[in-house]
Scaffold this motif. Structure first.
Motif: not given
Length: 332
Positions: A151, A231, A238, A283
């Protein structure tokens, strides 16, 4: 700029943990140009805030003789309390590696590991039998492989390292001794657990733990480690895209992998066997960004993409590549 709720130094530290969660405070400090005391303080603070969920050890299960499966569940007539009881039961199950709630066509996804299709069938049947009152529909799928893409959006960087930790390949019969099982079990609970602490718990010399760990990395049983994030607290949404794709050639499939790699927001590429044959974990900051990514993919693979469904992932309850209970060997 994907993440706005934390400062640059926190992002840099999280990125280092994403690359390798087992790095020492000193190693992270050197790469982020700060002190190890500051790194430790910030990691502890990110854990206290709930931004860091867990440090995850990534294992290639098929090398140990395990295959991965997923169960997509549509639920009915279930209260929040009953759902929590069900999830807590699943968390204790040694065959269940991953649990998330989601919105869309399904309400709950369970990732299971089993030695073969028969064992997976029995696990699936037991879950449906135990919770038949609440399960309206189950869609089972077989994992073929998964590429875990780093990421890099955490620090607004493009991906440059071609290596992605991998789960897949033909099942093998790599034999773990009791100490190796215990080491994997402990590190899968917390990938940053110090070797000295593991050695103490196993009543084993530190050198023996080091040697076994080195062997597991060399033999590609351990594929790496990363940080698992909450998140929602970072204002990241997500999504899981469930795709039916028909590639006319291996070259076209390779192009699909390359485009997925180049798109920073696509964090996992999964090949499946069942009602759909590909999954993308994406994401984003909002639904508009997701729509832009999917529009680009559909334009580039108009002939290949037959159909797809979208699920929004709500909350992750378990993420453990080796959910087998901690072993306690008697000697080393």
């Amino acid at each position: 700029n994907m993440i706005k709720s934390i400062d640059l130094k926190d992002k840099q530290i999280l990125y280092q943990l994403e690359l390798d969660a087992r790095q020492s405070y000193s190693q992270i400090a050197k790469k982020t140009k700060t002190s190890k005391e500051v790194v430790k303080y910030r990691i502890d603070r990110l854990k206290e805030k709930g931004i860091i969920n867990k440090f995850v050890l990534m294992i290639n299960g098929p090398k140990l003789g395990y295959s991965a499966y997923k169960l997509y569940l549509k639920l009915r007539n279930i209260s929040e309390k009953e759902l929590n009881i069900m999830i807590n039961d699943f968390k204790k199950n040694e065959n269940i590696a991953w649990i998330v709630t989601c919105y869309g066509k399904y309400d709950l996804i369970i990732g299971t590991i089993a030695k073969d299709n028969y064992e997976s069938f029995e696990i699936n049947n037991q879950i449906q039998k135990d919770y038949q009152k609440f399960i309206h529909e189950v869609t089972p799928l077989n994992h073929i492989d998964i590429r875990h893409q780093k990421r890099t959006y955490i620090v607004d960087k493009k991906r440059t390292d071609k290596y992605s930790p991998f789960w897949g390949g033909k099942t093998q019969n790599y034999k773990l001794d009791e100490y190796e099982k215990a080491i994997l079990s402990k590190l899968c609970e917390n990938a940053r657990k110090p070797i000295i602490k593991i050695a103490s718990e196993l009543k084993s010399p530190v050198d023996n733990i080091h040697r076994r760990l080195k062997k597991l990395i060399k033999d590609k049983i351990i594929e790496g480690s990363k940080v698992s994030l909450n998140k929602g607290l970072l204002e990241i949404q997500s999504y899981k895209i469930l795709l039916q794709i028909r590639f006319q050639s291996l070259q076209k499939e390779k192009e699909f992998f390359n485009r997925s790699y180049q798109q920073n927001n696509i964090v996992n590429v999964v090949r499946m066997m069942g009602s759909w044959n590909y999954e993308l974990d994406i994401d984003v900051t909002n639904i508009t960004q997701l729509n832009e990514i999917m529009t680009e993919l559909k334009n580039n693979f108009a002939e290949e993409i037959i159909s797809y469904d979208t699920l929004q992932i709500f909350k992750q309850y378990k993420y453990n590549f080796f959910p087998i209970k901690d072993q306690n060997p008697k000697y080393c």
